[in-house]
Design a protein around this motif. Structure first.
Motif, PDB file in Angstrom:
ATOM      1  N   ARG A  22      -2.668  -7.275  -5.431  1.00 26.26           N
ATOM      2  CA  ARG A  22      -3.272  -6.732  -6.658  1.00 26.26           C
ATOM      3  C   ARG A  22      -3.641  -5.260  -6.516  1.00 26.26           C
ATOM      4  NH1 ARG A  22      -1.260  -9.782  -9.820  1.00 26.26           N
ATOM      5  NH2 ARG A  22      -2.471  -8.621 -11.348  1.00 26.26           N
ATOM      6  N   LEU A  23      -3.537  -4.712  -5.296  1.00 20.98           N
ATOM      7  CA  LEU A  23      -4.067  -3.375  -5.046  1.00 20.98           C
ATOM      8  C   LEU A  23      -3.089  -2.248  -5.357  1.00 20.98           C
ATOM      9  CD1 LEU A  23      -5.839  -4.101  -1.636  1.00 20.98           C
ATOM     10  CD2 LEU A  23      -6.816  -4.155  -3.934  1.00 20.98           C
ATOM     11  N   ASP A  24      -1.835  -2.558  -5.504  1.00 26.34           N
ATOM     12  CA  ASP A  24      -0.832  -1.519  -5.730  1.00 26.34           C
ATOM     13  C   ASP A  24      -0.107  -1.727  -7.052  1.00 26.34           C
ATOM     14  OD1 ASP A  24      -1.199  -0.094  -3.215  1.00 26.34           O
ATOM     15  OD2 ASP A  24      -0.382  -1.899  -2.286  1.00 26.34           O
ATOM     16  N   THR A  25      -0.863  -2.136  -8.060  1.00 30.50           N
ATOM     17  CA  THR A  25      -0.282  -2.339  -9.385  1.00 30.50           C
ATOM     18  C   THR A  25       0.013  -0.990 -10.034  1.00 30.50           C
ATOM     19  OG1 THR A  25      -2.505  -2.488 -10.342  1.00 30.50           O
ATOM     20  CG2 THR A  25      -1.433  -4.551  -9.721  1.00 30.50           C
ATOM     21  N   SER A  26       0.876  -1.006 -11.036  1.00 24.90           N
ATOM     22  CA  SER A  26       1.287   0.239 -11.692  1.00 24.90           C
ATOM     23  C   SER A  26       0.126   0.841 -12.480  1.00 24.90           C
ATOM     24  CB  SER A  26       2.471  -0.029 -12.628  1.00 24.90           C
ATOM     25  OG  SER A  26       2.125  -1.003 -13.599  1.00 24.90           O
ATOM     26  N   ASN A  27       0.278   2.103 -12.850  1.00 25.29           N
ATOM     27  CA  ASN A  27      -0.783   2.828 -13.542  1.00 25.29           C
ATOM     28  C   ASN A  27      -1.107   2.166 -14.875  1.00 25.29           C
ATOM     29  OD1 ASN A  27      -2.546   4.716 -14.549  1.00 25.29           O
ATOM     30  ND2 ASN A  27      -1.316   6.466 -13.932  1.00 25.29           N
ATOM     31  N   ASP A  30      -3.423   5.343 -17.671  1.00 20.42           N
ATOM     32  CA  ASP A  30      -2.805   6.672 -17.713  1.00 20.42           C
ATOM     33  C   ASP A  30      -3.345   7.544 -18.839  1.00 20.42           C
ATOM     34  OD1 ASP A  30      -1.702   5.147 -19.693  1.00 20.42           O
ATOM     35  OD2 ASP A  30       0.391   5.563 -19.182  1.00 20.42           O
ATOM     36  N   HIS A  31      -4.124   6.951 -19.761  1.00 20.17           N
ATOM     37  CA  HIS A  31      -4.678   7.770 -20.844  1.00 20.17           C
ATOM     38  C   HIS A  31      -5.740   8.748 -20.365  1.00 20.17           C
ATOM     39  CE1 HIS A  31      -7.272   4.188 -20.559  1.00 20.17           C
ATOM     40  NE2 HIS A  31      -8.247   4.974 -20.953  1.00 20.17           N
ATOM     41  N   ILE A  32      -6.173   8.651 -19.096  1.00 14.89           N
ATOM     42  CA  ILE A  32      -7.153   9.616 -18.577  1.00 14.89           C
ATOM     43  C   ILE A  32      -6.485  10.718 -17.761  1.00 14.89           C
ATOM     44  CG2 ILE A  32      -8.936   7.819 -18.511  1.00 14.89           C
ATOM     45  CD1 ILE A  32      -8.714   7.889 -15.438  1.00 14.89           C
ATOM     46  N   ASP A  33      -5.143  10.702 -17.702  1.00 15.05           N
ATOM     47  CA  ASP A  33      -4.425  11.686 -16.877  1.00 15.05           C
ATOM     48  C   ASP A  33      -4.865  13.120 -17.163  1.00 15.05           C
ATOM     49  OD1 ASP A  33      -3.091   9.600 -15.762  1.00 15.05           O
ATOM     50  OD2 ASP A  33      -1.151  10.020 -16.685  1.00 15.05           O
ATOM     51  N   SER A  67      -6.728 -13.151  -9.588  1.00 18.39           N
ATOM     52  CA  SER A  67      -5.320 -13.263  -9.984  1.00 18.39           C
ATOM     53  C   SER A  67      -4.982 -12.304 -11.121  1.00 18.39           C
ATOM     54  CB  SER A  67      -5.010 -14.702 -10.418  1.00 18.39           C
ATOM     55  OG  SER A  67      -5.831 -15.077 -11.515  1.00 18.39           O
ATOM     56  N   THR A  68      -5.993 -11.577 -11.630  1.00 19.79           N
ATOM     57  CA  THR A  68      -5.765 -10.719 -12.802  1.00 19.79           C
ATOM     58  C   THR A  68      -6.100  -9.253 -12.559  1.00 19.79           C
ATOM     59  OG1 THR A  68      -7.989 -11.131 -13.669  1.00 19.79           O
ATOM     60  CG2 THR A  68      -6.241 -12.642 -14.363  1.00 19.79           C
ATOM     61  N   ALA A  69      -6.620  -8.908 -11.384  1.00 17.60           N
ATOM     62  CA  ALA A  69      -7.029  -7.522 -11.130  1.00 17.60           C
ATOM     63  C   ALA A  69      -5.878  -6.565 -11.410  1.00 17.60           C
ATOM     64  CB  ALA A  69      -7.499  -7.364  -9.695  1.00 17.60           C
ATOM     65  N   GLY A  70      -6.204  -5.439 -12.016  1.00 24.44           N
ATOM     66  CA  GLY A  70      -5.186  -4.485 -12.428  1.00 24.44           C
ATOM     67  C   GLY A  70      -5.076  -4.456 -13.941  1.00 24.44           C
ATOM     68  N   ARG A  71      -3.857  -4.436 -14.439  1.00 25.39           N
ATOM     69  CA  ARG A  71      -3.627  -4.278 -15.868  1.00 25.39           C
ATOM     70  C   ARG A  71      -4.263  -5.384 -16.706  1.00 25.39           C
ATOM     71  NH1 ARG A  71      -0.125  -1.145 -18.511  1.00 25.39           N
ATOM     72  NH2 ARG A  71       0.888  -0.599 -16.540  1.00 25.39           N
ATOM     73  N   SER A  72      -4.093  -6.646 -16.277  1.00 27.24           N
ATOM     74  CA  SER A  72      -4.611  -7.776 -17.066  1.00 27.24           C
ATOM     75  C   SER A  72      -6.126  -7.740 -17.153  1.00 27.24           C
ATOM     76  CB  SER A  72      -4.156  -9.102 -16.457  1.00 27.24           C
ATOM     77  OG  SER A  72      -2.757  -9.225 -16.508  1.00 27.24           O
ATOM     78  N   ALA A  73      -6.784  -7.529 -16.006  1.00 21.35           N
ATOM     79  CA  ALA A  73      -8.241  -7.482 -16.001  1.00 21.35           C
ATOM     80  C   ALA A  73      -8.744  -6.284 -16.801  1.00 21.35           C
ATOM     81  CB  ALA A  73      -8.763  -7.414 -14.567  1.00 21.35           C
ATOM     82  N   ALA A  91      -6.901   1.461  -9.292  1.00 23.54           N
ATOM     83  CA  ALA A  91      -6.973   2.682 -10.099  1.00 23.54           C
ATOM     84  C   ALA A  91      -7.125   3.920  -9.221  1.00 23.54           C
ATOM     85  CB  ALA A  91      -8.143   2.581 -11.082  1.00 23.54           C
ATOM     86  N   LEU A  92      -7.982   3.840  -8.206  1.00 27.20           N
ATOM     87  CA  LEU A  92      -8.167   4.968  -7.302  1.00 27.20           C
ATOM     88  C   LEU A  92      -6.867   5.298  -6.568  1.00 27.20           C
ATOM     89  CD1 LEU A  92     -11.648   3.926  -5.874  1.00 27.20           C
ATOM     90  CD2 LEU A  92     -11.203   6.021  -7.156  1.00 27.20           C
ATOM     91  N   ARG A  93      -6.163   4.264  -6.122  1.00 32.56           N
ATOM     92  CA  ARG A  93      -4.901   4.489  -5.416  1.00 32.56           C
ATOM     93  C   ARG A  93      -3.852   5.102  -6.340  1.00 32.56           C
ATOM     94  NH1 ARG A  93      -3.855  -0.693  -1.348  1.00 32.56           N
ATOM     95  NH2 ARG A  93      -5.630  -0.288   0.036  1.00 32.56           N
ATOM     96  N   ASN A  94      -3.891   4.744  -7.599  1.00 29.79           N
ATOM     97  CA  ASN A  94      -2.952   5.334  -8.557  1.00 29.79           C
ATOM     98  C   ASN A  94      -3.110   6.843  -8.627  1.00 29.79           C
ATOM     99  OD1 ASN A  94      -1.507   3.089  -9.478  1.00 29.79           O
ATOM    100  ND2 ASN A  94      -3.090   2.547 -10.947  1.00 29.79           N
ATOM    101  N   TYR A  95      -4.320   7.316  -8.331  1.00 31.07           N
ATOM    102  CA  TYR A  95      -4.586   8.755  -8.372  1.00 31.07           C
ATOM    103  C   TYR A  95      -4.737   9.331  -6.967  1.00 31.07           C
ATOM    104  CZ  TYR A  95      -4.902   8.365 -13.380  1.00 31.07           C
ATOM    105  OH  TYR A  95      -4.596   8.143 -14.705  1.00 31.07           O
ATOM    106  N   ASN A  96      -4.052   8.681  -6.004  1.00 30.40           N
ATOM    107  CA  ASN A  96      -3.923   9.190  -4.636  1.00 30.40           C
ATOM    108  C   ASN A  96      -5.252   9.336  -3.898  1.00 30.40           C
ATOM    109  OD1 ASN A  96      -1.039   9.514  -4.878  1.00 30.40           O
ATOM    110  ND2 ASN A  96      -1.450  11.336  -6.123  1.00 30.40           N
ATOM    111  N   ILE A  97      -6.199   8.462  -4.206  1.00 30.51           N
ATOM    112  CA  ILE A  97      -7.456   8.391  -3.474  1.00 30.51           C
ATOM    113  C   ILE A  97      -7.348   7.262  -2.456  1.00 30.51           C
ATOM    114  CG2 ILE A  97      -9.950   8.073  -3.637  1.00 30.51           C
ATOM    115  CD1 ILE A  97      -8.914  10.561  -5.119  1.00 30.51           C
TER     116      ILE A  97
END
Length: 252
Positions: A22-27, A30-33, A67-73, A91-97
């Motif tokens: 669940r930790l490497d789900t897609s962005n 992205d509306h906060i980019d 089972s839902t962390a990421g987009r669904s949650a 979310a943090l990993r999506n922004y390279n943290i």
């Protein structure tokens, strides 16, 4: 369920579809980019933490699997500790943290065996990030400021789950608890009047704010009155109900 060692336990968690996967789900935010494009890593971390914290409503369930962390949650905007904090890490990993899950046992839940891991001994997950060589611990299911954990999480050590940076993390740091009180007495022929001014800081303040926010004004007055036998409580004033400043309480 008992794992043979923390090495195998760590691998099982990373391979689990309700944890590591669940930790490497897609962005999914992205509306906060545009809002964080010019921020440095520390500023981005604060922004994302506050965004997730305010976006989600915690359902009062302590979990470390989701089972839902990421987009669904995120779309549901409500969930358990695991739903929220695993989403925060993604979310943090999506922004390279650099962000990692840290599992733990909360106060009152029991202790963790230091050699033989037991799945049931853990009941909570938080996020750990590394900024400039400093580890910062986060719990977006709480209302606390960036870098502050609920006192229930300040319990011994937690296990950081990662392929390379796995290991124990000290959870006892930064547990300052401060209450300052001033008391004035006024004696008349019939009565003793006492005016109390109290300021609660750090974890004492966080606990008092939770208490105030969870009760109605009348319920809080009744609870306060229970601390004083043969006295009537009046003139209650509360200032700074947010978590960023010490809370002040004044009553007679």
């Amino acid at each position: 369920m008992v794992a043979g060692s923390y090495k195998s336990f760590n691998k099982e968690l990373l391979d689990n579809s309700s944890f590591g996967k669940r930790l490497d789900t897609s962005n999914f935010i992205d509306h906060i980019d545009g809002e964080i494009a010019q921020l440095n890593p520390a500023e981005k971390s604060v922004y994302i933490y506050n965004h997730i914290r305010k976006h989600f409503s915690w359902n009062k369930l302590n979990r470390y699997f989701s089972s839902t962390a990421g987009r669904s949650a995120y779309k549901k905007a409500e969930g358990s500790v695991a739903d929220i904090n695993l989403t925060l890490i993604a979310a943090l990993r999506n922004y390279n943290i650099e962000a990692y899950p840290i599992i733990l046992s909360t106060r009152g839940h029991g202790t963790i065996h230091p050699v033989y891991p037991n799945y049931d001994e853990f009941n909570y997950v938080i996020a750990g990030i590394e900024i400039g060589g400093e580890r910062i611990l986060l719990d977006a299911s709480s209302n606390l400021p960036f870098g502050k954990l609920p006192i229930k999480c300040r319990n011994g050590k937690g296990w950081q789950v990662d392929k390379e940076k796995k290991g124990w993390v000290d959870l006892k740091n930064d547990s300052n608890y401060s209450i300052t009180s001033m008391i004035n007495f006024e004696i008349t022929e019939q009565d003793l009047k006492v005016e109390i001014m109290q300021q609660s800081k750090n974890y004492a303040g966080f606990s008092k704010i939770d208490e105030v926010n969870e009760l109605s004004d009348e319920e809080f007055k009744e609870k306060l009155a229970g601390d004083f036998i043969d006295f009537e409580i009046s003139d209650i004033e509360i200032s700074n109900k947010g978590y960023s400043k010490p809370i002040s309480l004044k009553y007679s």
